[in-house]
Design a protein around this motif. Structure first.
Motif, PDB file in Angstrom:
ATOM      1  N   TYR A  29      72.264  23.702  19.318  1.00 27.12           N
ATOM      2  CA  TYR A  29      71.258  23.086  18.824  1.00 27.12           C
ATOM      3  C   TYR A  29      69.903  23.971  18.800  1.00 27.12           C
ATOM      4  CZ  TYR A  29      73.812  18.912  18.208  1.00 27.12           C
ATOM      5  OH  TYR A  29      74.864  17.773  18.112  1.00 27.12           O
ATOM      6  N   CYS A  70      74.979  17.190  23.388  1.00 27.82           N
ATOM      7  CA  CYS A  70      75.188  15.900  23.194  1.00 27.82           C
ATOM      8  C   CYS A  70      74.220  15.297  21.848  1.00 27.82           C
ATOM      9  CB  CYS A  70      74.748  15.019  24.406  1.00 27.82           C
ATOM     10  SG  CYS A  70      72.806  14.914  24.487  1.00 27.82           S
ATOM     11  N   ALA A  86      79.799  12.569  23.213  1.00 27.24           N
ATOM     12  CA  ALA A  86      78.886  12.442  22.910  1.00 27.24           C
ATOM     13  C   ALA A  86      78.813  12.595  21.128  1.00 27.24           C
ATOM     14  CB  ALA A  86      77.834  13.382  23.274  1.00 27.24           C
ATOM     15  N   LYS A  87      77.796  11.903  20.629  1.00 25.29           N
ATOM     16  CA  LYS A  87      77.908  11.805  19.085  1.00 25.29           C
ATOM     17  C   LYS A  87      77.592  13.364  18.697  1.00 25.29           C
ATOM     18  CE  LYS A  87      75.006   8.172  18.724  1.00 25.29           C
ATOM     19  NZ  LYS A  87      75.115   7.258  19.860  1.00 25.29           N
ATOM     20  N   GLY A  88      76.667  14.018  19.436  1.00 25.34           N
ATOM     21  CA  GLY A  88      76.448  15.343  18.801  1.00 25.34           C
ATOM     22  C   GLY A  88      77.393  16.436  18.812  1.00 25.34           C
ATOM     23  N   LYS A  89      78.608  16.105  19.316  1.00 21.79           N
ATOM     24  CA  LYS A  89      79.561  17.244  19.749  1.00 21.79           C
ATOM     25  C   LYS A  89      80.661  17.372  18.686  1.00 21.79           C
ATOM     26  CE  LYS A  89      79.663  16.798  24.689  1.00 21.79           C
ATOM     27  NZ  LYS A  89      79.496  17.842  25.401  1.00 21.79           N
ATOM     28  N   GLU A  90      80.886  18.768  18.409  1.00 21.19           N
ATOM     29  CA  GLU A  90      81.997  19.109  17.584  1.00 21.19           C
ATOM     30  C   GLU A  90      83.416  18.147  17.676  1.00 21.19           C
ATOM     31  OE1 GLU A  90      83.279  23.000  18.057  1.00 21.19           O
ATOM     32  OE2 GLU A  90      82.594  23.723  16.026  1.00 21.19           O
ATOM     33  N   ARG A  95      82.961  14.925  15.988  1.00 23.34           N
ATOM     34  CA  ARG A  95      83.162  15.140  14.589  1.00 23.34           C
ATOM     35  C   ARG A  95      84.564  15.084  14.082  1.00 23.34           C
ATOM     36  NH1 ARG A  95      78.428  17.500  15.593  1.00 23.34           N
ATOM     37  NH2 ARG A  95      79.356  19.517  15.528  1.00 23.34           N
ATOM     38  N   ILE A 121      75.482  13.560  34.875  1.00 25.67           N
ATOM     39  CA  ILE A 121      75.405  14.220  33.672  1.00 25.67           C
ATOM     40  C   ILE A 121      74.517  13.489  32.509  1.00 25.67           C
ATOM     41  CG2 ILE A 121      76.951  15.215  32.038  1.00 25.67           C
ATOM     42  CD1 ILE A 121      79.140  14.994  33.724  1.00 25.67           C
ATOM     43  N   TYR A 122      74.770  12.063  32.468  1.00 21.10           N
ATOM     44  CA  TYR A 122      73.888  11.321  31.518  1.00 21.10           C
ATOM     45  C   TYR A 122      72.906  10.238  32.349  1.00 21.10           C
ATOM     46  CZ  TYR A 122      76.440  13.560  27.691  1.00 21.10           C
ATOM     47  OH  TYR A 122      77.005  14.451  26.798  1.00 21.10           O
ATOM     48  N   THR A 137      70.107   8.007  28.883  1.00 17.78           N
ATOM     49  CA  THR A 137      70.936   9.138  27.970  1.00 17.78           C
ATOM     50  C   THR A 137      72.356   8.593  27.619  1.00 17.78           C
ATOM     51  OG1 THR A 137      71.286  10.432  29.814  1.00 17.78           O
ATOM     52  CG2 THR A 137      69.042  10.657  28.722  1.00 17.78           C
ATOM     53  N   TYR A 157      73.396   6.460  26.266  1.00 13.21           N
ATOM     54  CA  TYR A 157      73.878   5.988  25.016  1.00 13.21           C
ATOM     55  C   TYR A 157      74.098   6.837  23.978  1.00 13.21           C
ATOM     56  CZ  TYR A 157      73.141   1.598  27.362  1.00 13.21           C
ATOM     57  OH  TYR A 157      73.406   0.605  28.324  1.00 13.21           O
ATOM     58  N   ALA A 158      73.785   8.302  24.440  1.00 10.26           N
ATOM     59  CA  ALA A 158      74.298   9.225  23.309  1.00 10.26           C
ATOM     60  C   ALA A 158      75.996   9.208  23.173  1.00 10.26           C
ATOM     61  CB  ALA A 158      73.845  10.609  24.108  1.00 10.26           C
TER      62      ALA A 158
END
Lengths: 208, 208
Positions: free
Chosen positions: A154, A191, B48-52, B55, B108-109, B113, B115-116
């Motif tokens: 990112y 994340c 987390a939604k941002g991770k490879e 996807r 960690i969260y 956070t 909710y990521a």
């Protein structure tokens, strides 16, 4: 750390790792495989010719590996090393050396039954080190066999308006208030909360 | 053992496991993921939604998992559980319960956070238990969500001439001298030496 140090950590401290492959239906498989031998920038493992794993790696000469150091139980106390790369079958020449280095193998494959096994080398690829026990978390990358490093991260670009929303929402507090704001890559969890939160579309996930 | 017992072992004794997926190029990936919650015949994990990884599992709703109990270092001292199965995204309803059960996640969260993250369930699949610490080695299979068990095994059929060559070459000494000779499936390494050695083509690798 250097590739050599990470490979030694993988063989000596971690040793038993998970190897992922893809089957003929395009679905993932994974099983425990020990790291038998390493050199400066490659690693060696063994498997028996009769196994599904053997057929999968002979078809797609590529594996993904991950392993972690021991710890209290949850991943927060552990350090993980992951490697993805190309492999080749190097036959049986190294088998006796591997059995000497890893004498427990003689209990599983006694006497001459070791010749059911063949040796494979991961000769080119890239690796990642991930330490959840440090605060903030710490990550690093390395390469095997001179392969150029490719990884996702990112990144905040010049569209940043300095609103501070990304820094506030970051679970690891790893966004520095520069102009533009800047993510400390070695501490990022990936994340994606910053990208989700940014009102000016200044944060991208780039493959570099 | 029952599916429930294996799942509890996975969550309590092993906890940190390796999850394998396939990327858009058909290549394998693998990373450490903790087993957050189990019930009678399914398990839950978060990402987390941002991770490879997120996807990849949203695209191919299937994962392969493996994990092992602690031990002296090499796989000979360890017990491994592997599961392959279908997954679904069950949203965020279970997140607070999961953070209560696994309080280290708050480091960690922290605060909101979390909710990521989203929760996924492995709701149907099959599992394998593999104990290299027993002599001979011991394996067992189980199912999740009522899926029929499918697995590969080496089997000796009526072409067996009783020559004893397979029993002699077996590294685990798990072939009984019946008529026809018979492989004790729970002790078989799947190395394939018996099939390779049989002079009468009586040994097959079957998917049952």
């Amino acid at each position: 750390m250097t590739t050599k140090k990470y490979l030694q950590m993988l063989q000596k401290e971690i040793h038993s790792t998970a190897f992922a492959t893809v089957d003929e239906n395009g679905l993932p498989h994974v099983r425990i495989i020990d790291i038998m031998l390493v050199d400066d920038d490659s690693l060696y493992f063994i498997t028996a010719k009769g196994k599904e794993f053997y057929r999968q790696i002979e078809r797609q000469k590529f594996v993904a590996i991950t392993g972690m150091t021991g710890g209290r139980g949850d991943s927060l106390t552990k350090k993980a090393i992951s490697i993805r790369g190309k492999i080749k079958n190097v036959g049986q020449d190294l088998l006796d050396k591997i059995f000497e280095l890893n004498p427990y193998m003689k209990d599983i494959y006694p006497t001459n039954t070791r010749y059911a096994l063949e040796v494979f080398q991961v000769y080119e690829g890239q690796g990642e080190y991930f330490d959840l026990s440090s605060k903030p978390i710490y990550r690093d990358t390395f390469t095997l066999g001179g392969k150029k490093e490719v990884h996702s991260q990112y990144v905040i670009d010049k569209n940043c308006i300095g609103c501070d929303k990304c820094a506030k929402v970051c679970p690891q507090q790893c966004i520095d208030k520069l102009s533009p704001y800047s993510i400390r890559q070695e501490n990022c969890l990936h994340c994606g909360l910053c990208l989700e939160t940014c009102p000016s579309n200044a944060i991208k996930l780039l493959t570099i």
